[in-house]
Scaffold this motif. Structure first.
Motif, short mmCIF file in Angstrom:
data_model
loop_
_atom_site.label_atom_id
_atom_site.label_comp_id
_atom_site.label_asym_id
_atom_site.label_seq_id
_atom_site.Cartn_x
_atom_site.Cartn_y
_atom_site.Cartn_z
N HIS A 1 -18.31 -35.95 -81.96
CA HIS A 1 -18.81 -37.17 -81.93
C HIS A 1 -20.32 -37.25 -82.73
O HIS A 1 -21.08 -36.36 -83.27
N GLU A 2 -19.99 -38.14 -83.70
CA GLU A 2 -21.03 -38.59 -84.42
C GLU A 2 -22.72 -38.44 -83.44
O GLU A 2 -23.39 -38.32 -84.86
N HIS A 3 -22.30 -39.11 -82.77
CA HIS A 3 -23.43 -38.99 -81.91
C HIS A 3 -24.27 -37.98 -81.48
O HIS A 3 -25.52 -38.18 -80.85
N ILE A 4 -22.94 -36.68 -81.53
CA ILE A 4 -24.22 -35.51 -81.20
C ILE A 4 -24.45 -34.59 -82.20
O ILE A 4 -23.19 -34.16 -83.22
N SER A 5 -25.11 -33.75 -81.80
CA SER A 5 -25.13 -32.94 -82.79
C SER A 5 -25.41 -31.16 -82.13
O SER A 5 -26.21 -30.66 -81.16
#
Length: 373
Positions: free
Chosen positions: A8-12
């Protein structure tokens, strides 16, 4: 690698030392397996057995074992260690040596042998040379050394080849918990002389929880008495008409019942990716990420890196703390900001993998910097 790891693009995601995301091919393998079960039941069971055989071969290649027949499939690292601990014959006064940095799995099982008169000695590897610290604890009563190849909290990488030589010269059994290195670093049982190797597949091997490797060196196999029995651990497995039985000659003797076919399909798919890329290239890319992470952390004010920074002593873990900020508080704040990490060893633990983009590390550092301010 973006196609294999569509995170997911919102997690690192910097938590592979805990639980790794699966590659896309593992998801597809499980989906296909589920569809087969739903549509055809066990009609394809003979094909499933081929996947199980492929997994054993991949695991044997990953650790440099002589044969897939040396590989047993266990439920977890803890179960595998328990098979070893309660399979060996112990006498009052026998000694086991571990380090003072072990994950509870590689401590509790050995502590539990105290009622058999077994003494657990804990070597302090926090300062100086870890192998020398362990070697100093060896006495004529020492029967086994059990060590993690990479320590879960500090990230300290042990020179397991050198330690194996020490154990062999002292005629001591040698057990390696390789959960923090298999899939991240090269490993070879011929070089490190391990009698036992254990590792669950859900960290650097990028597989599911609930399926682990158990390697027992062939000439040590008969030293492990069995305490679990069933249809799967016998020599003539599948011949249900036999009224007598004998223990399987290979490592399947340690598998009493039905295999975890769901986990087998997933882990086999994940290991196929490691095989395609090659463990040497994976190590190279992972160490590039670790070097970059250390460099970025070192540029921040009041950050102290708790993990070893030299390449000879590090795996895929970087643990750090920030002056005047409670590490548990900082960890919670990072998690709320979608930086997926862990709180270990008195600090915050970041653990990228080989495929982790530098942009993910940059984003985590940007968020960390804002929290420090």
């Amino acid at each position: 690698m973006n196609a294999e790891f569509p995170l997911h693009e919102h997690i690192s995601y910097l938590n592979h030392a805990a639980v790794s995301p699966w590659p896309k091919r593992a998801q597809l393998a499980v989906s296909k397996f589920a569809e087969e079960n739903t549509t055809f039941g066990a009609s394809h069971y003979l094909e499933w057995i081929k996947i199980e055989e492929a997994l054993r071969k991949r695991l044997s290649n990953l650790i440099g074992a002589a044969s897939p027949s040396d590989i047993a499939l266990s439920k977890s690292t803890s179960e595998a260690l328990s098979i070893i601990a309660y399979g060996l014959e112990w006498f009052p006064g026998d000694e086991i040596i571990i380090s003072n940095q072990e994950f509870p799995s590689n401590r509790i099982v050995w502590e539990s042998l105290a009622n058999k008169g077994v003494n657990l000695k804990i070597a302090d590897i926090s300062k100086g040379n870890a192998v020398e610290a362990i070697a100093k604890e060896i006495t004529p009563q020492t029967k086994l050394v059990s060590i993690s190849s990479v320590q879960y909290a500090s990230g300290l990488k042990i020179d397991i080849d050198r330690l194996g030589k020490v154990c062999r010269e002292s005629n001591i059994l040698y057990c390696i918990d390789a959960i923090q290195s298999l899939g991240a670093l090269p490993f070879n049982v011929e070089h490190n002389h391990a009698d036992f190797v254990v590792a669950d597949g859900h960290k650097w091997m990028m597989g599911p929880e609930g399926l682990a490797l158990l390697y027992v060196k062939p000439d040590v196999r008969d030293k492990i008495s069995l305490s679990q029995y069933g249809w799967h651990m016998v020599k003539h497995r599948g011949d249900y008409t036999r009224s007598t039985w004998e223990v399987a000659p290979d490592a399947t003797r340690f598998e009493c019942g039905s295999p975890n076919m769901l986990g087998i399909h997933a882990l086999n798919a994940s290991l196929s990716l490691i095989e395609e890329i090659g463990i040497d290239k994976i190590e190279q890319q992972l160490q590039s990420n670790i070097s970059y992470l250390i460099e970025q952390l070192s540029s921040l004010p009041n950050v102290e890196i708790l993990s070893p920074t030299s390449k000879a002593e590090r795996g895929g873990i970087v643990t750090f703390k920030v002056a005047d900020i409670n590490s548990e508080t900082l960890y919670s704040q990072l998690m709320q900001a979608k930086v997926i990490c862990a709180c270990r060893g008195g600090g915050v633990r970041f653990s990228p993998h080989f495929y982790t983009p530098k942009s993910v590390i940059d984003n985590a550092i940007r968020i960390l910097k804002s929290l420090i301010k």
